[in-house]
Design a protein around this motif. Structure first.
Motif, short mmCIF file in Angstrom:
data_model
loop_
_atom_site.label_atom_id
_atom_site.label_comp_id
_atom_site.label_asym_id
_atom_site.label_seq_id
_atom_site.Cartn_x
_atom_site.Cartn_y
_atom_site.Cartn_z
N ASN A 88 28.95 24.06 26.76
CA ASN A 88 30.34 23.63 26.95
C ASN A 88 31.24 24.44 26.02
OD1 ASN A 88 32.64 22.27 27.71
ND2 ASN A 88 32.22 20.47 26.45
N ILE A 89 31.37 25.73 26.33
CA ILE A 89 32.13 26.67 25.51
C ILE A 89 33.12 27.41 26.41
CG2 ILE A 89 32.03 28.70 24.02
CD1 ILE A 89 29.20 27.93 23.28
N GLY A 90 34.37 27.49 25.99
CA GLY A 90 35.35 28.18 26.81
C GLY A 90 36.18 29.19 26.04
N ALA A 91 36.62 28.87 24.82
CA ALA A 91 37.51 29.75 24.07
C ALA A 91 36.80 31.04 23.70
CB ALA A 91 37.99 29.04 22.81
N GLY A 92 37.54 32.16 23.82
CA GLY A 92 36.96 33.46 23.54
C GLY A 92 36.29 33.59 22.18
N ASN A 108 32.35 32.95 31.01
CA ASN A 108 33.53 33.13 31.85
C ASN A 108 34.77 33.09 30.96
OD1 ASN A 108 34.85 31.26 34.75
ND2 ASN A 108 35.47 33.20 33.86
N ASN A 109 35.51 34.19 30.91
CA ASN A 109 36.70 34.26 30.07
C ASN A 109 37.80 35.07 30.74
OD1 ASN A 109 34.45 34.08 27.55
ND2 ASN A 109 36.34 32.94 27.25
N PRO A 114 36.81 40.24 25.57
CA PRO A 114 36.01 41.46 25.43
C PRO A 114 36.68 42.52 24.55
CG PRO A 114 35.98 40.71 27.71
CD PRO A 114 37.02 39.88 26.99
N ILE A 115 38.01 42.59 24.59
CA ILE A 115 38.73 43.52 23.72
C ILE A 115 38.54 43.11 22.27
CG2 ILE A 115 41.02 44.36 23.06
CD1 ILE A 115 41.85 44.02 26.01
N GLN A 116 38.66 41.82 22.00
CA GLN A 116 38.51 41.31 20.64
C GLN A 116 37.09 41.53 20.13
OE1 GLN A 116 41.07 40.28 18.97
NE2 GLN A 116 40.05 39.64 17.11
N ALA A 117 36.10 41.33 21.00
CA ALA A 117 34.71 41.55 20.60
C ALA A 117 34.49 43.01 20.22
CB ALA A 117 33.77 41.14 21.74
N PHE A 153 63.10 32.60 22.33
CA PHE A 153 61.95 32.63 21.42
C PHE A 153 62.26 33.42 20.15
CE2 PHE A 153 58.34 32.14 24.81
CZ PHE A 153 58.92 30.96 25.23
N ARG A 154 63.30 34.23 20.19
CA ARG A 154 63.66 35.05 19.04
C ARG A 154 63.93 34.16 17.82
NH1 ARG A 154 65.45 40.18 19.78
NH2 ARG A 154 66.04 39.62 21.93
N GLY A 155 63.27 34.50 16.71
CA GLY A 155 63.47 33.75 15.47
C GLY A 155 62.71 32.43 15.40
N ARG A 156 61.88 32.14 16.41
CA ARG A 156 61.16 30.86 16.43
C ARG A 156 59.69 31.05 16.03
NH1 ARG A 156 64.60 26.94 18.70
NH2 ARG A 156 66.57 28.01 19.15
N LYS A 157 59.03 29.92 15.80
CA LYS A 157 57.61 29.92 15.47
C LYS A 157 56.81 29.76 16.76
CE LYS A 157 58.18 27.94 10.84
NZ LYS A 157 57.83 26.81 9.93
N LEU A 158 55.97 30.74 17.04
CA LEU A 158 55.24 30.78 18.30
C LEU A 158 53.74 30.71 18.04
CD1 LEU A 158 57.20 33.81 19.82
CD2 LEU A 158 57.87 31.40 19.83
N ALA A 159 53.06 29.79 18.71
CA ALA A 159 51.62 29.67 18.57
C ALA A 159 50.96 30.90 19.19
CB ALA A 159 51.12 28.40 19.25
N PHE A 160 50.09 31.54 18.42
CA PHE A 160 49.50 32.81 18.86
C PHE A 160 48.00 32.83 18.58
CE2 PHE A 160 48.38 37.29 17.77
CZ PHE A 160 48.44 37.80 19.06
N SER A 161 47.23 33.02 19.65
CA SER A 161 45.78 33.16 19.51
C SER A 161 45.40 34.58 19.90
CB SER A 161 45.05 32.14 20.40
OG SER A 161 43.65 32.30 20.28
N GLN A 162 45.06 35.38 18.92
CA GLN A 162 44.83 36.81 19.14
C GLN A 162 43.67 37.07 20.08
OE1 GLN A 162 44.63 39.19 15.55
NE2 GLN A 162 43.28 40.68 16.51
N GLY A 163 42.65 36.22 20.06
CA GLY A 163 41.45 36.49 20.83
C GLY A 163 41.35 35.74 22.13
N GLN A 164 42.46 35.17 22.62
CA GLN A 164 42.40 34.39 23.84
C GLN A 164 43.50 34.80 24.82
OE1 GLN A 164 41.97 30.46 21.33
NE2 GLN A 164 41.18 30.05 23.38
N ALA A 165 43.33 34.36 26.06
CA ALA A 165 44.29 34.71 27.11
C ALA A 165 45.71 34.30 26.74
CB ALA A 165 43.88 34.04 28.42
N GLN A 166 45.84 33.14 26.10
CA GLN A 166 47.17 32.65 25.72
C GLN A 166 47.91 33.66 24.84
OE1 GLN A 166 44.33 31.00 25.63
NE2 GLN A 166 44.57 28.83 26.09
#
Length: 355
Positions: A88-92, A108-109, A114-117, A153-166
């Motif tokens: 039960n694993i989904g996140a990159g 399945n991702n 794959p780029i992050q890997a 979005f300029r000047g705001r705090k944005l959630a960022f996951s470098q290794g995921q589709a989001q």
């Protein structure tokens, strides 16, 4: 410390002999490493076996048990290999860690893991592709936010996951809006932290999957939370596996045999939304039937391309986008694709699903 001496042996002759032995050992070691690398490359280019050898098994990722449920409902039968575990694993990032630990053989991702890997020095290959034409993600605001468009979005705090589709969806949205990375604060989080970060106000914006948004709005829309839709897509829904798995003739044959099950399961789900709504979204995700219908109305038609040219071009754009932000080093993504598997998914589905 004085150099060692050996009775009856000239010191210079001894050192010369010692250096020669050391150099020879180093040479043998280098040859062994080179031979091993060459052997691995040869195995990855060897034709796939026609049959899966008896006793072969795979450890397969199935986030929220989607794969087992699809195969059961679609009555696809048992694959010609043993599934030793459904993880039960989904996140990159979790998938990469499981690959490294040897606890997962295929997953399945989206396109970015794959780029992050590769950036992390881990060798894995893409073996199947499902093209996504409609957005799977939208942007959700924290409660009480005044944000209405991506330009806000300029000047705001944005959630960022470098290794995921989001993460790549956010970067592509910013680029399209003409917002430089320095013009906003990218808050490093993993996708399973996004909801909590929104709820607490830690971030102003987080990309949520279409499946997550209804539940979030049901709880926080009355408190001023909203969603912002865009036409930014994450083009690739893919299967990938460690090169160590794909260089094993038995396991690579099993991966090839698994791909049609994966493709047919996706097609069945798309063609039977009412059953999937009841069995998956209502039965396992605790959503209402109305919420489930809203989600499936946004579902992408599965498209399995016989040629990977478009996918490779898109993956290169994604890698270049990450490199521009300093998140990875620039490289040729062609090395991420194992072309032995290129047309397997397309051959497994009706013509209308081959694009």
């Amino acid at each position: 410390m004085p150099s060692p001496t050996v009775p009856g042996v000239d010191r210079r002759l001894f050192l010369t002999s010692l250096l020669g032995v050391t150099a020879a050992a180093a040479g043998l070691s280098g040859c062994a490493e080179s031979s091993a690398a060459t052997g691995a490359e040869d195995a990855l280019s060897a034709p796939l076996a026609d049959r899966v050898p008896a006793g072969t098994s795979l450890k397969i990722a199935s986030y929220q048990n989607v794969q087992q449920l699809q195969f059961k409902l679609a009555e696809l039968g048992d694959p010609p290999f043993k599934v030793s575990s459904w993880a039960n694993i989904g996140a990159g990032p979790d998938v990469i860690n499981a690959f490294r630990a040897g606890s997962l053989d295929v997953a399945n991702n989206a396109g970015i893991p794959p780029i992050q890997a590769h950036f992390q020095g881990y060798d894995a290959k893409i073996v199947a592709i499902n093209i996504t034409r409609k957005p799977n993600y939208l942007f959700a605001t924290k409660p009480g936010s005044d944000i209405r468009t991506v330009e806000d979005f300029r000047g705001r705090k944005l959630a960022f996951s470098q290794g995921q589709a989001q993460g790549v969806v956010l970067l592509r949205a910013l680029k399209k809006a003409g917002i430089a990375y320095d013009d906003a604060e990218l808050v490093p989080l993993t996708s399973n932290q996004f909801l909590t970060a929104l709820q607490s106000g830690q971030v102003d914006i987080a990309p949520l999957g279409n499946t997550q948004a209804p539940a979030y709005l049901a709880q926080y829309e009355s408190k001023g939370a909203r969603t912002i839709t865009t036409d930014v897509v994450d083009l690739l829904n893919l299967l990938w596996a460690p090169s160590s798995v794909l260089s094993d003739p038995a396991k690579s044959a099993a991966v090839a045999a698994y791909i049609p099950y994966w493709a047919k399961g996706a097609v069945w789900t798309y063609e039977h939304p009412d059953v999937w709504n009841e069995e998956f979204y209502v039965g396992t995700q605790n959503l209402t039937l109305a919420q489930a219908r809203d989600i499936t109305a946004l579902a992408n038609k599965p498209l399995f391309p016989p040629s990977w040219d478009e996918a490779i071009a898109w993956e290169q754009e994604t890698a270049d986008l990450l490199a521009e932000g300093g998140f990875v080093k620039k490289f040729d993504v062609g090395s991420l694709f194992d072309h032995r598997f290129e047309d397997i998914a397309a051959k497994a589905v009706p013509a209308e699903y081959r694009r």
